[in-house]
Design an enzyme around this catalytic site. Structure first.
Site, PDB file in Angstrom:
ATOM      1  N   CYS A  85       0.846  -1.193   0.000  1.00 24.07           N
ATOM      2  CA  CYS A  85       0.000   0.000   0.000  1.00 24.07           C
ATOM      3  C   CYS A  85       0.879   1.240   0.000  1.00 24.07           C
ATOM      4  CB  CYS A  85      -0.956  -0.051   1.186  1.00 24.07           C
ATOM      5  SG  CYS A  85      -0.795   1.194   2.435  1.00 24.07           S
ATOM      6  N   CYS A  88       1.230   3.165   3.181  1.00 25.23           N
ATOM      7  CA  CYS A  88       2.071   2.493   4.182  1.00 25.23           C
ATOM      8  C   CYS A  88       3.546   2.710   3.852  1.00 25.23           C
ATOM      9  CB  CYS A  88       1.760   0.999   4.221  1.00 25.23           C
ATOM     10  SG  CYS A  88      -0.010   0.663   4.397  1.00 25.23           S
TER      11      CYS A  88
END
Ligand SMILES: *[C@@H]1O[C@H](CO)[C@@H](O)[C@H](O)[C@H]1NC(C)=O
Length: 225
Positions: A85, A88
């Site tokens: 992600c 992230c």
């Protein structure tokens, strides 16, 4: 006597139904942008986290108790929502920017992931200047796992986070589980306990780096070191 044609009543009915539905949708979206639907956070204890069985990522994986990570010198640990992600990855890069200061303080930086799929962890590593371990029982995401699903898509904050990370040039993919929210922990040495616990409250809700560093400075180094 004045008679309203039936078709007109029908149209009016449709209109009020549409306005009602629109109102409900607007109310729903407004509500989704408050704290109302967000999972309540139960604080983890250092004992609970310390008892987690972590595995090394290398092929011959070794299992050990998480408390080994902070027993001596404390640690800063990121629970990664999903290695692929891009939000992230942005957060990982942010924490990694603290690495020189953490090195000076003698405090290690680690991350845990929930699963190991293909080369996802290896692909995440360039964004993170610390060792990464597997927490397949997801202790660092508990005690109560908090999920954000379609709600994440109608929260303004999430879109702002997407935009920020995207402008900063972070890219990602869609591999793996990404609904269980992650966080960042600063854990003291010995029995000092958890000094900072940041639970992501929506996708891309990053920990405050100043606060992370301040908490890290409170870590006592044990005598044995
Ligand atoms: C980050 O943490 C520091 C120290 O705790 C605090 O002074 C600052 O206001 C925080 N920043 C934000 C954006 O919350």
């Amino acid at each position: 006597m004045w008679i309203v044609p039936e078709s007109e009543i029908f149209t009016m009915g449709l209109w009020s139904i549409s306005i009602g539905a629109l109102g409900a949708a607007v109310a729903g979206i407004l509500l989704a942008n408050t704290e109302y639907f967000l999972a309540k956070t139960e604080k983890a204890s250092a004992e609970y986290l310390g008892d987690a069985d972590l595995k090394t990522i290398a092929d011959e994986s070794r299992t050990f108790k998480a408390k080994e990570l902070w027993e001596k010198n404390g640690a800063v640990i990121m629970a990664v929502r999903r290695p692929g992600c891009f939000l992230c990855r942005e957060e990982a890069a942010g924490l990694s920017s603290l690495k020189p200061e953490l090195d000076q303080l003698g405090i290690p930086l680690y991350a845990v992931v929930k699963e190991k799929i293909g080369t996802e962890v290896e692909d995440f590593q360039p964004y993170f200047k610390g060792e990464i371990f597997l927490d397949d029982k997801k202790r660092f995401y508990g005690p109560e796992k908090r999920k954000m699903m379609f709600l994440g898509m109608i929260r303004l904050g999430v879109w702002q986070n997407f935009r920020r990370a995207w402008k900063a040039g972070f890219e990602g993919n869609l591999e793996g589980e990404g609904f269980i929210l992650g966080g960042v922990f600063v854990i003291g040495s010995g029995n000092q306990g958890i000094l900072l616990e940041h639970r992501e409250k929506e996708f891309g809700d990053k920990a405050n780096l100043t606060a992370v560093l301040e908490a890290a400075k409170k870590i006592k180094h044990s005598e044995s070191h």
